[in-house]
Design an enzyme around this catalytic site. Structure first.
Site, PDB file in Angstrom:
ATOM      1  N   HIS A 196      17.116 -30.840  -8.964  1.00 21.16           N
ATOM      2  CA  HIS A 196      17.326 -32.256  -8.637  1.00 21.16           C
ATOM      3  C   HIS A 196      16.842 -32.569  -7.221  1.00 21.16           C
ATOM      4  O   HIS A 196      16.273 -33.621  -6.963  1.00 21.16           O
ATOM      5  CB  HIS A 196      18.810 -32.603  -8.774  1.00 21.16           C
ATOM      6  CG  HIS A 196      19.266 -32.670 -10.194  1.00 21.16           C
ATOM      7  ND1 HIS A 196      20.562 -32.434 -10.564  1.00 21.16           N
ATOM      8  CD2 HIS A 196      18.593 -32.938 -11.329  1.00 21.16           C
ATOM      9  CE1 HIS A 196      20.667 -32.563 -11.882  1.00 21.16           C
ATOM     10  NE2 HIS A 196      19.491 -32.869 -12.359  1.00 21.16           N
ATOM     11  N   CYS A 493       2.311 -34.200 -17.467  1.00 25.38           N
ATOM     12  CA  CYS A 493       3.317 -35.124 -16.950  1.00 25.38           C
ATOM     13  C   CYS A 493       4.451 -34.393 -16.239  1.00 25.38           C
ATOM     14  O   CYS A 493       5.403 -35.018 -15.787  1.00 25.38           O
ATOM     15  CB  CYS A 493       3.891 -35.993 -18.070  1.00 25.38           C
ATOM     16  SG  CYS A 493       4.796 -35.073 -19.337  1.00 25.38           S
TER      17      CYS A 493
END
Length: 561
Positions: A196, A493
């Site tokens: 994160h 991606c």
């Protein structure tokens, strides 16, 4: 993890895993230390337990609501991460464990601490993506305890001057609210390239290095030079030399800021540079960059933290916002990528020994076929409403039969069908999968995790989940070659596409599009514009001949500069 080194002039250089390029020089700040709270040994009387349970439930709900409010104010990856964490704050498993302890007489604070420890141990044992939630869960526990005892929420201090935030690890609630004008770089002892911390640092556009050996010994206030390209943290460097490096990095950033697209190499070979988004607000923000479209629309935000499935009309409204933001442009929608660390309250997830290798992504549709059908109906309705038909792809495809089944469902709605290459099996059989779909999109985050059999949040294994690992890049090249052989587009991606140097290598493989966080779009486009297609191909060939991530980076730099 690499050992610290000392230069000829006696300056200490710490080494970690580079995740966001750039250079920053500033004093160190650290998150405030959590207060030591006496958990107590007293037991509650039976008549006290219902009120204590209610007090705990209210505290947990308050923490979850604060996180949801922050998610609503944030955009892009920060919003998604905060919303996911808010869902964990209301997860019935650990809440139930705490409530059980309260029912047995434990005060709420002690019950929370014990329940968090229980599930931290469980998540760590399970490994995979569940291990990534350990920092999140500890942070939630700290916030609930602070609420119970009337203390301010723990978190990162707001610095008075531009600073480098150093920590063992950073919780989503800490990183998502950072001001990039005051926190100019991040460095952590733990974490990996897809943690994160790394994801939000990319969105903020600030240099970031993770898994840094020796970082815990660097004191608050010490000046450090963080190089997010080389993966180093230099402690108390020569001031003039450090400022010169920052100035050079700023000149490169200014060049990038002047890039306005479209994506192409210096000799005119087109490579679409796209943005990753997760809602309409993020798409509108991406529209302010030179991004030519959306290469990854994460739809999970339509589903997380809700007790009931959104209706087809509700989904259509959310999807249409993104399609309208890029009217006339390419938008690739990923169907629901839930399960593992992103459970849906209404999908009936089974208890699994290893959720990261379990029912997640497209596999959820097997037990919930209507879920995918209704999502595709919502996407089709959004396409009709916006006049911008999207490309639609499925996550976690592992076999040609899965691709065939998914493509049939998508085409029944009049849409273009593709799949993500995240599982090594899919890369190895890309040619057979392409018999059934119109395009591929490579998700390098999970592809690295599954290829290297390494938890993405393990600091000890962070070098293995580096997207520069030659084994990972070999699988990427294999999938791209399969697409080129039949004239079908293959994009990337995953977070690898946000690294300007690696973007050039991917272009050399033959990738047709690169999709990254909005903050990375100009850096990627500008770097591509400075090199020729032949240089990219030479770098790609050189990288595939290496045996380590460090050697792969060095080989690419030798060709591309």
């Amino acid at each position: 993890m690499s050992s610290p080194s000392v230069t000829d002039t006696g300056i200490l250089v710490l080494t970690g895993v580079p995740v966001v390029p750039g250079v920053a020089y500033a004093p160190v700040i650290r998150p405030g230390r959590k207060p030591v709270i006496d958990l107590g040994a007293d037991s509650l009387g039976e008549d006290e337990r219902p009120a204590e349970s209610a007090r705990f439930t209210a505290a947990a709900a308050t923490v979850a609501e604060r996180l949801r409010e922050r998610a609503g104010r944030a955009t892009g990856a920060a919003s998604e991460v905060l919303a996911t964490t808010a869902g964990l704050a209301q997860d019935r498993a650990w809440l139930g464990a705490a409530e059980k302890r309260i029912a047995e007489g434990a005060p709420a604070v002690r019950a929370v601490a014990a329940a968090v420890d229980q599930f931290v141990g469980l998540f760590t044992q399970i490994g995979g993506m569940m291990a990534e939630r350990v920092t999140d869960l500890r942070d939630i526990g700290d916030r609930v305890i602070a609420e119970l005892v009337g203390l301010p929420e723990p978190g990162v201090p707001q610095p008075d001057v531009p600073s480098v935030l150093c920590a063992e690890d950073l919780a989503p609630a800490d990183t998502a609210g950072l001001d990039p004008s005051l926190v100019v770089a991040l460095a952590t002892t733990l974490g990996g390239p897809t943690s994160h911390t790394a994801i939000i640092a990319r969105q903020l556009g600030i240099p970031c290095v993770v898994a840094v050996t020796g970082l815990d010994d660097v004191p608050v206030g010490a000046k450090v030079l963080v190089d997010g390209t080389r993966g180093t943290v230099t402690v108390s460097p020569d001031d003039a030399a450090a400022r010169a490096e920052v100035a050079e990095a700023q000149r490169a950033a200014a060049t990038a800021a002047g890039w306005s697209g479209p994506g192409a190499t210096a000799d005119g070979h087109a490579v679409a540079v796209l943005a990753n988004v997760q809602d309409g607000a993020a798409a509108r923000a991406a529209r302010q960059t030179p991004a030519e479209g959306v290469g990854l629309f994460r739809t999970e935000m339509c589903f997380l933290n809700t007790d009931t499935e959104p209706t087809v009309e509700e989904q259509a409204s959310i999807y249409a916002e993104v399609l309208e933001a890029f009217a006339g442009g390419k938008v690739v929608i990923r169907t629901l990528d839930a399960g593992s660390d992103k459970p849906l309250k209404f999908a009936g997830h089974p208890d699994e020994a290893n959720p990261a290798l379990g029912v997640r992504g497209i596999r959820i549709a097997t037990g919930n076929p209507g879920l995918l059908d209704r999502q595709l109906a919502g996407i089709a309705a959004a396409a009709q409403r916006s006049g911008n038909p999207p490309w639609v792809m499925a996550p976690m495809i592992a076999t040609a039969d899965e691709a065939k089944s998914f493509a049939a469902k998508v085409r029944a709605h009049g849409l273009m069908a593709g799949v993500m290459i995240e599982v090594p099996a899919a890369a190895l059989l890309a040619d057979r999968i392409l018999e059934h779909v119109d395009f591929l999109s490579i998700g390098t985050n999970d592809l690295a995790q599954y290829t290297m059999a390494a938890d993405r949040m393990s600091a000890d294994l962070a070098t293995l989940t580096d997207p520069w690992q030659p084994a990972v890049l070999a699988l990427v090249a294999m999938a791209v070659n399969a697409g080129a052989a039949v004239g079908k587009p293959v994009g990337v991606c995953g977070e690898a596409a946000a690294d300007p140097l690696l973007a050039c290598v991917l272009t050399g493989f033959g990738v047709t599009s690169l999709s990254a966080a909005s903050a990375a779009v100009q850096g990627v486009g500008a770097k591509l514009a400075q090199v020729t297609l032949q240089q990219c191909r030479d770098a790609a060939e050189a990288v595939l001949g290496t045996a380590s991530a460090a050697d792969a980076r060095a080989a690419a730099r030798a060709v591309l500069g």
